[in-house]
Design an enzyme around this catalytic site. Structure first.
Site, mmCIF file in Angstrom:
data_model
loop_
_atom_site.group_PDB
_atom_site.id
_atom_site.type_symbol
_atom_site.label_atom_id
_atom_site.label_comp_id
_atom_site.label_asym_id
_atom_site.label_seq_id
_atom_site.Cartn_x
_atom_site.Cartn_y
_atom_site.Cartn_z
ATOM 1 N N HIS A 178 38.856 45.161 38.611
ATOM 2 C CA HIS A 178 37.697 45.758 39.274
ATOM 3 C C HIS A 178 36.658 44.724 39.681
ATOM 4 C CE1 HIS A 178 35.881 46.083 35.094
ATOM 5 N NE2 HIS A 178 34.780 45.817 35.773
ATOM 6 N N ASP A 190 43.728 46.094 33.720
ATOM 7 C CA ASP A 190 42.561 45.733 34.545
ATOM 8 C C ASP A 190 42.399 44.212 34.605
ATOM 9 O OD1 ASP A 190 40.216 45.672 35.954
ATOM 10 O OD2 ASP A 190 39.151 47.091 34.678
ATOM 11 N N SER A 199 32.374 42.495 31.979
ATOM 12 C CA SER A 199 33.661 42.763 32.611
ATOM 13 C C SER A 199 34.334 41.436 32.938
ATOM 14 C CB SER A 199 33.469 43.572 33.893
ATOM 15 O OG SER A 199 33.046 44.876 33.601
#
Length: 734
Positions: free
Chosen positions: A106, A242, A666
């Protein structure tokens, strides 16, 4: 007895041929760790240059074998040299001697999307470069290293006194910060910046190095990288791969350089070895990265205002915007590609705010803060600490004063700036008009070029068909629910269905060609044309109200709140000298340590700490855009062809730990006790998203991709063994 015990430990370490460094660490553990309550030391985002002492001891107690200098060292290679701020919003880490970067799918999504088309859909099919020549450049992206961290508090606060007004204080502080940056010792290609900590009670200088040649190397298909998509976002159990891979390129001298075919892969001072041994319940985990923003020390009244008023307003607006976009994305592939990144970004915090509210209520955070404040006030009265006596009553009054303007500010931000794209375009033009009025024609022309360039990128992913119903719905809610004193007169009694049709039929802001026509001509001609445009005229009223009324009042009140917050932060540390206080996140490099651990989200429910590929197949829904998976992954699963990455015949996918993370983490590496990469941070559990305001070790869990799943996808699924071959794979547990 203690001395004898110490000699025995040393003798045993020598006999077992342990290294001197391991001996030092284990001695420290034996002496300092047993008295530490491991639950009490979970949580916190710590400055890596200040880990020596109690933080180091806490890490030993949790199972770390690393010293503070292993993590951060200015003069020698250390973990910090492998940690990179990824494009200003995420974290990434170097995993090979050739500048190979690992981050979240992402985080790389925008780049993957920009290289995708209907003919070459890398979002759907994935992308893998089998050699350097196939790696794809990303001119607008960059990564930043932290080279040095220095405390400059005394320099920044020089000349500041309690008697000054807050405006006068900030004026001196800002000038001192400018001087600190100018005087900072650094190389010509490096940058310097100063950030505040502990609500302005501490200031730290960062020397940084930014690389602008970043190339896409690999990404799994979205059915792996975003498996579960919005339904599973912020949830556990999770089964998402991810991750994506990039590479840093440098000039011939290994220094930062603009993109060039002559650039070569960057040679890092340190890269992370990768552990193939996996994780077990209770294993030490260190997450190293750039957390964005937290507010752990807000007063109870501030948290209550967010949970009861501000979050619900934003949740409602985004829910409506998402519902409309989703209805188009499910039936139109072109729109799905255009809106994939925007939709994911909008949905991310919409769902986060919902979980945050639930977590705050479940953990009774407001009640806990009120109890702390009561204890604080009691000690203040007992010790007659006059400077702190009115802090809590000041908070109550100021948050009451700022309530309506904060709500109006959020409505403008969510509607006029973020979620209605036409109004976002009008805001760019509003800024351009302000440049002309304040700085003249030359500045206008320069700004116009930059604005047109931004518009080219923005309109490439724009559909007025989607935006029109979003406009009508969100503007209607804005008019109905924003405090009336902060609305333009035309918003008070309007037929928004008629206004919407009128604007999307006649405004030139619905296309790139139209906005280019508006921006053609002299500055005076451009200003006249944009003001005659119905879409711009509507947006201008909202933006003018925001900048002339809403924002000035908000900033005035917020400055007072920040002043009280700074004093409150200082008071907390003074009144409770034995409590642990870490600085709030502010997008600077931080360390958070914890352990692999399951949790109990509700009575009678317990979640284990690890998920497996079995769960992916259990969730699999053929053809579903959230839960479909490639046939090749199914075939690998059925054949149990997991390579060397399996654990007892099963393929691990995700695991959770007690690390205190937030947005910006992240892509952060999850590092084991020895300094090896074991996973990739990408999310938090829904019940624990309230950790931005209230970390609770019983509830808060960060979610990580098991590095073995990453390797499995790269190797067995993609066949990109060229990437595996440049990594250093290790077995620390064996």
């Amino acid at each position: 007895m203690r001395i004898i015990k110490l000699y025995l430990i040393i003798a045993l370490l020598i006999v077992s041929c342990k290294t001197a460094q391991e001996a030092t660490i284990q001695i420290s553990q034996e002496i300092t760790s047993p008295q530490i309550d491991t639950r009490a030391i979970q949580g916190g985002m710590w400055i890596p240059s200040l880990l020596e002492g109690i933080n180091e001891q806490e890490m030993f107690a949790l199972g770390s074998k690393m010293t503070a200098k292993d993590i951060y060292d200015v003069n020698n290679s250390s973990l910090k040299d492998a940690i990179v701020h990824f494009n200003g919003g995420c974290t990434s880490e170097i995993i090979s001697p050739n500048g190979l970067l690992l981050t979240n799918h992402h985080c790389g999504y925008g780049a993957i999307q920009s290289h995708s088309s209907v003919e070459h859909d890398y979002l759907e099919n994935g992308f893998w470069a089998m050699n350097y020549a196939e790696e794809l450049p990303n001119p607008s992206m960059n990564v930043t290293f932290i080279k040095r961290i220095e405390d400059v508090t005394s320099l920044i606060l020089a000349g500041v006194s309690d008697e000054m007004t807050e405006t006068a204080k900030m004026s001196i502080i800002n000038k001192n910060m400018e001087n600190a940056v100018k005087l900072a010792q650094k190389e010509a290609w490096q940058d310097a910046n100063v950030k505040e900590f502990y609500k302005g009670n501490q200031y730290i200088l960062f020397i940084t190095e930014t690389f602008n040649d970043l190339r896409l190397v690999g990404a799994p298909p979205s059915s792996i990288g975003k498996f579960g998509s919005d339904t599973d976002n912020w949830m556990w159990p999770r089964h998402t791969g991810d991750f994506s891979m990039f590479r840093i390129y440098a000039d011939i001298n290994n220094k930062p350089a603009a993109y060039s075919k002559e650039n070569i892969p960057y040679k890092p001072n340190h890269f992370l070895p990768i552990s193939l041994d996996g994780v077990s319940e209770g294993d030490f985990t260190l997450v190293f990265g750039f957390p964005g923003r937290t507010n752990e020390y807000l007063p109870a009244v501030g948290v209550a205002q967010i949970v009861d008023l501000l979050n619900p307003a934003k949740i409602e607006l985004r829910a409506n915007a998402l519902g409309i976009a989703d209805s188009f994305m499910r039936t139109n592939k072109e729109i799905k590609i255009k809106y994939a990144s925007k939709y994911a970004s909008t949905a991310n915090y919409w769902k986060k705010w919902i979980g945050e509210n639930q977590g705050i209520k479940k953990s009774k955070a407001v009640e806990q803060k009120r109890a702390l404040e009561k204890e604080f006030l009691k000690i203040v009265e007992e010790k007659d600490l006059a400077g702190y006596k009115t802090l809590l009553s000041d908070f109550e009054q100021l948050y009451k004063d700022i309530e309506n303007v904060s709500l109006a500010r959020d409505y403008w931000s969510e509607v006029a700036l973020r979620n209605v794209e036409l109004l976002g375009f009008s805001f760019r033009l509003y800024q351009l008009e302000q440049v002309f009025e304040k700085s003249g024609a030359a500045a206008f022309e320069k700004s116009k070029v930059a604005t047109l360039s931004r518009f080219e990128a923005m309109y490439g992913d724009y559909s007025p068909t989607v935006d029109k119903p979003v406009f009508e719905k969100l503007v209607t809610i804005y008019a109905q629910k924003s405090p009336k004193e902060y609305l333009p007169a035309t918003m008070l009694k309007s037929n928004f269905s008629t206004i919407t049709n009128d604007i999307y039929t006649k405004s030139k802001l619905t296309s790139l060609k139209g906005v280019q026509e508006l921006l053609t001509g002299s500055p005076e001609e451009v200003i006249k044309k944009i003001n005659a445009d119905k879409g711009y005229a509507f947006g201008k009223e909202l933006h003018t109200m925001f900048y002339t009324t809403v924002e000035p009042k908000f900033q005035l009140l917020n400055l007072e709140i920040e002043a009280i917050q700074k004093k409150y932060m200082k008071g907390l540390m003074e009144v409770f000298p034995t409590k642990r206080f870490f600085p709030d996140a502010n997008s600077t490099l931080r360390v958070t340590y914890g352990q692999v651990k399951g949790y109990e989200p509700a009575d009678g429910i317990y979640y284990n700490s690890t998920t497996y590929l079995d769960g992916v197949l259990e969730k699999y829904i053929p053809g579903d855009y959230e839960f479909s998976i490639p046939q090749k992954l199914i075939d690998l699963y059925n054949a149990k062809d997991f390579g060397p990455y399996a654990e007892n015949g099963k393929m691990p996918v995700n695991f959770i730990g007690t690390n205190h993370t937030t947005g910006g983490n992240s892509g952060s590496p999850a590092i084991d006790a020895h300094g090896n990469l074991i996973g990739l941070n990408f999310d938090r559990v829904w019940e624990g998203t309230m950790s931005d305001m209230n970390y609770d070790p019983d509830i808060c869990r960060n979610i990580m991709v098991d590095i073995r799943y990453v390797l499995f996808i790269v190797d067995k699924y993609a066949g990109a063994t060229n990437l595996i071959n440049e990594m250093k794979l290790v077995h620390p547990k064996k």
